[in-house]
Design a protein around this motif. Structure first.
Motif, short mmCIF file in Angstrom:
data_model
loop_
_atom_site.label_atom_id
_atom_site.label_comp_id
_atom_site.label_asym_id
_atom_site.label_seq_id
_atom_site.Cartn_x
_atom_site.Cartn_y
_atom_site.Cartn_z
N VAL A 1 0.79 -1.43 0.02
CA VAL A 1 0.07 -0.15 -0.03
C VAL A 1 0.95 1.20 -0.23
O VAL A 1 1.63 1.49 0.76
CB VAL A 1 -1.06 -0.11 1.33
CG1 VAL A 1 -1.72 1.17 1.24
CG2 VAL A 1 -1.76 -1.31 1.19
N GLY A 2 0.58 2.02 -0.95
CA GLY A 2 1.51 3.43 -0.96
C GLY A 2 0.68 4.53 -0.52
O GLY A 2 1.27 5.54 -0.12
N ASN A 3 -0.47 4.66 -0.58
CA ASN A 3 -1.30 5.73 -0.18
C ASN A 3 -2.91 5.23 -0.09
O ASN A 3 -3.58 4.60 -0.69
CB ASN A 3 -1.56 6.75 -1.34
CG ASN A 3 -2.30 7.99 -0.79
OD1 ASN A 3 -2.87 8.05 0.26
ND2 ASN A 3 -1.93 9.04 -1.51
N ARG A 4 -3.09 5.40 1.34
CA ARG A 4 -4.67 4.90 1.69
C ARG A 4 -5.18 5.95 2.55
O ARG A 4 -4.79 6.48 3.32
CB ARG A 4 -4.59 3.69 2.71
CG ARG A 4 -5.92 3.34 2.90
CD ARG A 4 -5.96 1.83 3.58
NE ARG A 4 -4.75 1.11 4.15
CZ ARG A 4 -4.60 -0.03 3.90
NH1 ARG A 4 -5.67 -0.96 3.59
NH2 ARG A 4 -3.67 -0.68 4.44
N GLN A 5 -6.63 6.28 2.02
CA GLN A 5 -7.48 7.19 2.85
C GLN A 5 -8.84 6.58 2.85
O GLN A 5 -9.30 6.04 1.85
CB GLN A 5 -7.88 8.63 2.28
CG GLN A 5 -6.48 9.03 1.37
CD GLN A 5 -5.52 9.68 2.56
OE1 GLN A 5 -5.76 9.90 3.76
NE2 GLN A 5 -4.19 9.60 2.41
N GLY A 6 -9.45 6.58 3.90
CA GLY A 6 -10.82 5.89 4.07
C GLY A 6 -10.75 4.50 3.85
O GLY A 6 -9.59 3.57 3.92
N ASP A 7 -11.76 3.63 3.09
CA ASP A 7 -11.63 2.49 2.62
C ASP A 7 -12.16 2.35 1.29
O ASP A 7 -13.60 1.94 1.21
CB ASP A 7 -12.56 1.85 3.86
CG ASP A 7 -12.32 0.13 3.53
OD1 ASP A 7 -11.84 -0.14 2.73
OD2 ASP A 7 -12.59 -0.61 4.58
N ALA A 8 -11.44 2.41 0.30
CA ALA A 8 -11.84 2.56 -1.00
C ALA A 8 -12.46 0.94 -1.40
O ALA A 8 -13.34 1.01 -1.98
CB ALA A 8 -10.55 2.64 -1.94
N LYS A 9 -11.69 -0.05 -0.87
CA LYS A 9 -12.16 -1.33 -1.18
C LYS A 9 -13.54 -1.55 -0.84
O LYS A 9 -14.57 -2.05 -1.55
CB LYS A 9 -11.40 -2.51 -0.83
CG LYS A 9 -10.24 -2.77 -1.65
CD LYS A 9 -9.36 -4.01 -1.24
CE LYS A 9 -8.32 -4.18 -2.37
NZ LYS A 9 -7.49 -5.49 -1.94
N ALA A 10 -13.99 -1.17 0.63
CA ALA A 10 -15.24 -1.30 0.91
C ALA A 10 -16.47 -0.42 0.05
O ALA A 10 -17.49 -1.15 -0.23
CB ALA A 10 -15.47 -1.05 2.49
N GLU A 11 -15.96 0.69 -0.08
CA GLU A 11 -17.03 1.60 -0.76
C GLU A 11 -17.06 1.02 -2.24
O GLU A 11 -18.36 1.11 -2.55
CB GLU A 11 -16.27 2.85 -0.98
CG GLU A 11 -16.51 3.86 0.19
CD GLU A 11 -18.03 4.06 0.31
OE1 GLU A 11 -18.26 3.75 1.67
OE2 GLU A 11 -18.83 4.47 -0.03
N LEU A 12 -16.07 0.79 -3.03
CA LEU A 12 -16.36 0.19 -4.14
C LEU A 12 -16.94 -1.24 -4.24
O LEU A 12 -17.75 -1.41 -5.33
CB LEU A 12 -14.94 -0.04 -5.09
CG LEU A 12 -14.28 1.04 -5.32
CD1 LEU A 12 -12.64 0.96 -5.57
CD2 LEU A 12 -14.87 1.96 -6.47
N ALA A 13 -17.03 -2.03 -3.38
CA ALA A 13 -17.62 -3.25 -3.16
C ALA A 13 -19.20 -3.03 -3.00
O ALA A 13 -19.95 -3.89 -3.33
CB ALA A 13 -17.53 -4.15 -2.01
N LYS A 14 -19.69 -1.89 -2.52
CA LYS A 14 -20.89 -1.34 -2.76
C LYS A 14 -21.57 -1.02 -3.83
O LYS A 14 -22.82 -1.06 -4.06
CB LYS A 14 -21.30 -0.27 -1.62
CG LYS A 14 -20.72 -0.44 -0.37
CD LYS A 14 -21.10 0.91 0.49
CE LYS A 14 -20.40 0.90 1.60
NZ LYS A 14 -20.46 2.30 2.26
N GLY A 15 -20.78 -1.07 -4.87
CA GLY A 15 -21.32 -1.02 -6.25
C GLY A 15 -21.48 0.80 -6.42
O GLY A 15 -21.19 1.46 -5.74
N ALA A 16 -22.12 1.13 -7.82
CA ALA A 16 -22.16 2.49 -7.87
C ALA A 16 -23.20 3.05 -7.03
O ALA A 16 -24.14 2.69 -6.51
CB ALA A 16 -22.90 2.61 -9.34
N PRO A 17 -22.78 4.34 -6.41
CA PRO A 17 -23.63 5.13 -5.76
C PRO A 17 -24.95 5.32 -6.26
O PRO A 17 -24.99 5.46 -7.83
CB PRO A 17 -22.84 6.45 -5.62
CG PRO A 17 -21.56 6.08 -5.65
CD PRO A 17 -21.55 5.00 -6.83
N ALA A 18 -26.10 5.68 -5.75
CA ALA A 18 -27.22 6.07 -6.44
C ALA A 18 -27.17 7.18 -7.40
O ALA A 18 -26.72 8.33 -7.27
CB ALA A 18 -28.15 6.52 -5.08
N GLY A 19 -27.75 6.89 -8.66
CA GLY A 19 -27.52 7.96 -9.36
C GLY A 19 -26.26 8.02 -10.27
O GLY A 19 -25.95 8.90 -11.13
N GLY A 20 -25.38 7.36 -9.46
CA GLY A 20 -23.84 7.39 -10.04
C GLY A 20 -23.44 6.33 -10.85
O GLY A 20 -24.20 5.50 -11.28
#
Lengths: 733, 152
Positions: free
Chosen positions: A318-337
């Motif tokens: 890992v070179g740069n980590r903020q928050g939890d990108a993997k978990a967010e992306l695992a949720k799929g597209a945001p509503a309307g996004g």
């Protein structure tokens, strides 16, 4: 007339002492720094005593400024001299320079500091101590004059190589007090000028090293001639990791001029002859059998497959980590996004310096000396000691100007090692080893190959809520500088992508961010190639930002601005480049514009490109490049570095590719390794926006934005994305 | 013993007939201003004039050149760096590393001899030498400057 008659034997002392020795009616016209000191054992040095390590003033007021870093075209020689001269308060028209030898540096407790000339660090890593060297010399000259007058030094000042006693208006030239100044105790603390008061530094002064480059007088390593010197041509096993099995020296030993056929370590064979052409001709005729080793099955396809597997591997550094990108992306597209994803690939590149690798070595059981164009004289010296088996204090390196460096002549001293290996087999005879272009292309230390997969989530308003950037590919440090690895991770992989390193941090804020690296190291020697990993990282990030902007339906500059509110310096150069290209007004019909920005080597850079594609042919009409290097030591040199960056960066983007087949490189010369020529060179406008307060490099960072600015412009012009380089492999339309 | 006329002087040397002119200049005659870059006439670092024509000397066997032909190298372009092309190069500080520049200057001088006022397109078509440092835009500007100088 024989060659010996044409170059009559002269004593080495006489030969080397003559800065422009007329030998056999030919002006050889070159100067070997410190030659007198190195060779005239016991003889008095013809130079007047130095004032300190950095400054020699001769009685005629000539100022010799010593520069430890190497000149390879980037202008560091002139820039560093400007910094010393600024503090010295000397007459710039009287300034000359010389390289102190690496051996002298060791003997003097490394008074000149590092000799490393890479990473755009020539000026930014040494500005402080070279300026102090100039300031200390000035104080000593003033003190010497004050002592001569019997007045307090505080009543005296220096300007333009003249010391003035304020109250009496008496003056003395630097040259009149140089000898006395050199005997004084150096001041322990000197105050440096505020850059806003600079008169010599910060100005677009002409280079100090131009004139001899226009007449053929400039001697590069390849041009060196020593009395009694022989020439060597070398061939190493073309398959990486292969060795010499056997060779039939008798088949070529009778050929014209051939003196000896020698094995060079386990990997290469060299022919030594009176001239290089005869050495090369015999080498081409020499029957050699190779043990090709374990890598004959390696190809570009196998390497690409290896890297592709890394794009989705579980394990990564890992070179740069903020928050939890993997978990967010695992949720799929945001509503309307939406979710946006794209993969990119960057191939191997050869440095292809115009002057092929070379080094000249003279070995005796007591001493080993090497003359070499090198980006790091101390690295060269270390290799000379190791390869010769002699203690380092019995070794010496004399630096010559480089016909291009670009990273090839820094860490890698393979040609120095070879030259010593050959010279050891011919004690007492200087031997110049010169690689053919083919050898240079087949035995590079290549810009590593990587791939990247980027995935991001955009919300309904086009905000980036999460982004994962996976890099898969080769680490330079793992092979070249393993001591720089951090727990198995290569931090240099993340150039320009870190959270907060002053060397280069990401200019975008994404709440959930993950940038990681699946290391995949093919058996191809990697190296630092001008711009290093910033090159492909900028392509990956900046092209993907463009893809996200398009997916969000927001124009690329506005899309970036939203992500850059916390990064005003990144944004400032981007805005400057956009303004320069006229971003707010549409381009002519059929043309497209693209943007890119990144931070690297301590500087902020951006580019805007305007292109068109007609009948499958790309034309880059205009480039505007903006740079904030903090302090600008020579704005004219910075312009040249920025312009040149587009040749290097666009050569890679459009043409550059070394492909592997059977464990070896396929490209052997410029007919198959194409590079940009004048006809393809776009107009480049450089916008320099130095904001002060920091020291960034300029030789490399702009290379990184050349490719993505053009690729994004190609998309704007054609609606097509090209995600694997070089562009020559694609049918543009 | 072979003979060539280089920079106005007849030079004698011994070399195999297929030796490229580049290597005779550099090794037998000691004129190292003409550079070795590729050996296959791709890069132009070895450019010299033969009877006024810019020629890539790395693929030109010396046996193919008559003694009567006039070879000019960078060392002979002017006695003191005062050729208009050299002056323009100095005025614009064109070189970076400089290794390709002697070939570039010889190519530019030849271009201006045949085309005293070249357009950008003429320059792009004729100056095909490789520079890796990236001096192309200054090369172009310096050729225009030298063209003005010559005309004046």
């Amino acid at each position: 007339m024989t060659i010996a008659q044409k170059f009559p034997a002269v004593s080495r002392r006489n030969f080397l002492a003559g800065a422009s020795a007329a030998v056999g009616g030919l002006s050889l016209g070159f100067h070997i720094p410190f030659a007198d000191k190195a060779f005239a054992q016991g003889a008095a040095s013809p130079l007047p005593p130095e004032i300190n390590a950095w400054v020699v003033v001769k009685p005629d007021d000539t100022v010799v400024i010593r520069v430890a870093r190497s000149e390879m075209g980037q202008g560091t020689l002139t820039g560093l001299a400007q910094l010393v001269a600024e503090e010295l308060e000397c007459d710039w028209s009287k300034v000359t320079t010389e390289y102190p030898s690496p051996g002298d540096n060791l003997k003097r407790n490394r008074v000149w500091g590092s000799y490393s000339t890479g990473g755009s660090r020539g000026i930014r890593d040494s500005h402080d101590y070279v300026r102090k060297g100039g300031a200390a010399a000035r104080e000593m000259l003033i003190a010497a004059a004050a002592a001569q007058w019997g007045v307090p030094a505080g009543e005296c000042s220096a300007a333009n190589s003249v010391i003035t006693h304020g109250p009496s208006r008496r003056t003395l030239r630097f040259g009149e007090v140089t000898e006395a100044a050199g005997k004084l105790t150096p001041p322990t603390d000197v105050k440096l000028k505020d850059p806003k008061d600079w008169q010599i530094a910060g100005k677009p002064l002409a280079r100090l090293d131009t004139a001899d480059k226009l007449t053929g007088k400039q001697v590069y390593g390849a041009d060196l001639k020593l009395p009694g010197m022989l020439n060597a041509a070398v061939k190493a096993c073309p398959v990486f990791g292969g060795t010499v099995a056997s060779f039939d020296a008798a088949a070529v030993e009778k050929m014209p001029g051939v003196k000896k056929v020698v094995k060079v370590d386990d990997t290469a064979v060299a022919v030594v002859a009176d001239t290089w052409w005869r050495a090369k001709t015999a080498l081409d005729a020499l029957p050699i059998t190779w043990n090709e080793g374990p890598n004959t099955g390696v190809s570009s396809a196998s390497i690409a497959e290896m890297l592709r597997a890394g794009l989705d591997a579980d394990e990564a550094f890992v070179g740069n980590r903020q928050g939890d990108a993997k978990a967010e992306l695992a949720k799929g597209a945001p509503a309307g996004g939406k979710i946006v994803t794209a993969s990119y690939a960057f191939p191997y590149q050869n440095h292809a310096t115009m002057e092929p690798m070379n080094a000249t070595a003279l070995y005796t059981p007591e001493k080993c000396e090497v003359w070499v164009p090198t980006q790091n004289g101390e690295s060269s010296l270390a290799v000379v000691a190791e390869a010769s088996g002699l203690p380092v204090n019995q070794c010496e390196v004399y630096k010559l100007h480089l016909g291009g460096g670009f990273g090839r002549r820094g860490n890698f001293q393979d040609y120095v090692r070879q030259s010593v290996s050959i010279a050891k087999q011919m004690p007492g005879t200087p031997v110049k080893l010169l690689w053919s272009r083919e050898e240079d292309m087949l035995h590079g230390n290549y810009h590593p190959t990587t791939q990247a997969k980027l995935t991001a989530a955009l919300d309904a308003q086009g905000n980036v809520t999460a982004m994962h950037m996976r890099i898969s590919g080769q680490s330079i440090l793992a092979t070249v500088r393993p001591e720089g690895m951090q727990g198995g991770m290569d931090p240099v992989v993340f150039q320009g992508l870190t959270a907060n390193l002053p060397e280069g941090h990401l200019g975008y804020t994404v709440p959930n961010l993950l940038i990681d690296h699946a290391m995949r190291n093919p058996p191809i020697p990697p190296g630092f190639w001008r711009g290093v990993n910033l090159n492909q990282n900028a392509i990956y990030v900046e092209c993907f930002i463009d893809e996200m902007a398009d997916a969000a339906g927001i124009e690329p500059l506005a899309f970036r601005r939203k992500l850059m509110v916390n990064h005003p310096k990144h944004l400032a150069v981007l805005e400057a480049a956009a303004k320069g290209i006229g971003w707010d007004t549409p381009p002519a019909e059929g043309r497209g514009r693209g943007l890119a920005q990144i931070m690297g080597f301590g500087s902020y850079v951006a580019a805007a490109a305007e292109v068109s594609v007609t009948n499958g042919e790309l034309t880059v009409h205009r480039i505007v490049a903006a740079t904030d290097p903090g302090h600008a030591v020579n704005p004219a040199q910075i312009e040249r570095q920025v312009e040149g960056s587009f040749v290097y960066g666009l050569s890679a983007c459009l043409y550059g590719e070394c492909t592997v087949k059977g464990g070896r490189m396929e490209q052997e010369n410029f007919d198959t390794y194409e590079v940009m020529r004048l006809a393809q060179m776009p107009a480049v406008e450089t916008v320099l926006v130095p904001s002060g307060g920091f020291w960034g490099g300029v030789g490399e960072p702009t290379i990184a934005v050349a490719g993505p600015a053009v690729l994004n412009a190609v998309f704007a012009a054609t609606g097509k994305r090209y995600r694997s380089l070089p562009l020559k492999n694609h049918e543009l339309s | 013993m072979a003979r060539l006329t280089v920079n106005g002087r007849v030079e004698e040397f011994e070399a195999e007939p297929d030796t490229p002119l580049l290597w005779v200049l550099r090794e037998q005659l000691g004129m190292t201003g003409t550079k070795f870059g590729c050996g296959i006439a791709q890069c132009g670092a070895c450019t010299v004039h033969i009877d006024g024509v810019a020629t890539r000397s790395c693929v030109m066997p010396v046996s193919s050149i008559e003694e009567s032909q006039k070879i000019v190298t960078i060392e002979g372009l002017s006695p003191d760096g005062s050729h208009p092309v050299q002056k323009a190069w100095l005025a614009l500080d064109v070189p970076q590393c400089g290794y390709c520049q002697t070939g570039m200057i010889m190519a530019a001088a030849s271009l201006l001899d045949t085309n005293p006022k070249p357009s950008d397109d003429d320059i792009a078509a004729e100056i095909t030498n490789i520079c890796r440092c990236g001096t192309y835009n200054r090369v172009r500007a310096a050729i225009h400057m030298a063209a003005g100088d010559k005309a004046g």
